[in-house]
Design a protein around this motif. Structure first.
Motif, PDB file in Angstrom:
ATOM      1  N   THR A  10       0.865  -1.255   0.093  1.00 54.18           N
ATOM      2  CA  THR A  10      -0.010   0.097   0.137  1.00 54.18           C
ATOM      3  C   THR A  10       0.732   1.354  -0.044  1.00 54.18           C
ATOM      4  O   THR A  10       2.062   1.410  -0.146  1.00 54.18           O
ATOM      5  N   THR A  13      -1.977   5.068   4.824  1.00 55.92           N
ATOM      6  CA  THR A  13      -2.836   4.530   5.857  1.00 55.92           C
ATOM      7  C   THR A  13      -4.000   5.632   6.335  1.00 55.92           C
ATOM      8  O   THR A  13      -3.488   6.922   6.196  1.00 55.92           O
ATOM      9  N   PHE A  82      -4.600   1.889   2.920  1.00 49.12           N
ATOM     10  CA  PHE A  82      -5.135   0.953   3.661  1.00 49.12           C
ATOM     11  C   PHE A  82      -5.898   1.710   4.650  1.00 49.12           C
ATOM     12  O   PHE A  82      -5.440   2.167   5.716  1.00 49.12           O
ATOM     13  N   SER A  85      -5.487   0.499   9.447  1.00 46.07           N
ATOM     14  CA  SER A  85      -4.167  -0.077   9.589  1.00 46.07           C
ATOM     15  C   SER A  85      -4.155  -0.319  11.389  1.00 46.07           C
ATOM     16  O   SER A  85      -3.524  -1.291  11.708  1.00 46.07           O
ATOM     17  N   GLN A 115      -8.118  -0.128   0.406  1.00 43.60           N
ATOM     18  CA  GLN A 115      -7.987  -1.671   0.663  1.00 43.60           C
ATOM     19  C   GLN A 115      -8.280  -1.602   2.153  1.00 43.60           C
ATOM     20  O   GLN A 115      -7.732  -1.150   3.111  1.00 43.60           O
TER      21      GLN A 115
END
Length: 251
Positions: A10, A13, A82, A85, A115
């Protein structure tokens, strides 16, 4: 904790919630729990809420951070993000209304690829038809051993555009798995204090199943005392495959 990331698969975050609770053996050496304790000691305001010591820890109580919802709007260049996280979006104490708010932000920032990764696959599946899934959201589940292969079926029942597996930390062989409807597989060993060893046969078996099913495979690390201790070369090469829907690369 809300910008560039060192995680290999990735770029950034975004943590609209923080904190979690252990629910399976893959959580035993959770990097986020250790990091939250450190951030609490440093005075970070997002990590002052302690969790239940039986399942969580200092600074790791489930906490909603509405003030961070607008962060992706400030990122002009496309990036792969992401989500959570430092938490689990489908934790039982994250309100469905707030999950919908997060999905609204992701839908309204189509320049980014998001994600999401969860171990709470049952709640993810049960809420799936109540959420409006934009194409820039990739949904994944953690599968650390064959004991949790049922999470794969839950994921397959989720109407996400891209579905992926994170087999990290890989703690045992997964056996033969059904990769129908799965668009990506990540695997890796555990790192940090008390890390548990990974067997190369578990990795190569998973890789071979991905190759046979034409599913992109990404090997993140062998693990060890640090994430980079063992490197990430598998039988003479690195595996850095991504889904056909390529993540947006920051410029």
């Amino acid at each position: 904790m809300a910008d560039r990331s060192t995680i290999e698969w990735t770029e950034a975050t975004w943590n609209p919630t923080t904190g979690c609770d252990r629910i399976s053996k893959g959580c035993d050496n959770c990097y986020a729990l250790v990091l939250a304790k450190r951030l609490k000691a440093m005075g970070s305001p997002k990590y002052q809420n302690d969790g239940d010591p039986r399942t969580s820890g200092p600074g790791f109580g489930l906490t909603v951070h509405r003030q961070t919802l607008g962060l992706p709007y400030t990122w002009k260049a496309p990036r792969t993000v992401f989500v959570n996280s430092m938490s689990d979006l489908f934790h039982a104490r994250v309100p469905i209304s707030y999950i919908k708010d997060i999905f609204d932000v992701m839908r309204e920032t189509p320049q980014h690829t998001y994600q999401i990764l969860t171990k709470r696959s049952r709640r993810m599946r049960n809420l799936g038809d109540q959420l409006d899934w934009p194409q820039n959201v990739w949904m994944g589940v953690t599968v650390e051993s064959a004991e949790f292969n049922s999470r794969i079926k839950d994921l397959r029942d989720t109407p996400a555009h891209v579905r992926f597996l994170s087999c990290e930390p890989l703690l045992g062989p997964l056996g033969t798995i059904d990769l129908e409807g799965i668009g990506w597989v990540i695997a890796g060993g555990e790192s940090g204090k008390g890390h548990r060893p990974i067997d190369e046969r578990w990795v190569t078996d998973l890789r071979d199943q991905c190759v046979d099913a034409k599913v992109p495979f990404f090997f993140k690390q062998w693990g060890g005392v640090t994430p980079k201790s063992g490197g990430r070369v598998l039988q003479g090469r690195t595996w850095d495959e991504y889904p056909d829907v390529k993540p947006r690369v920051a410029v």
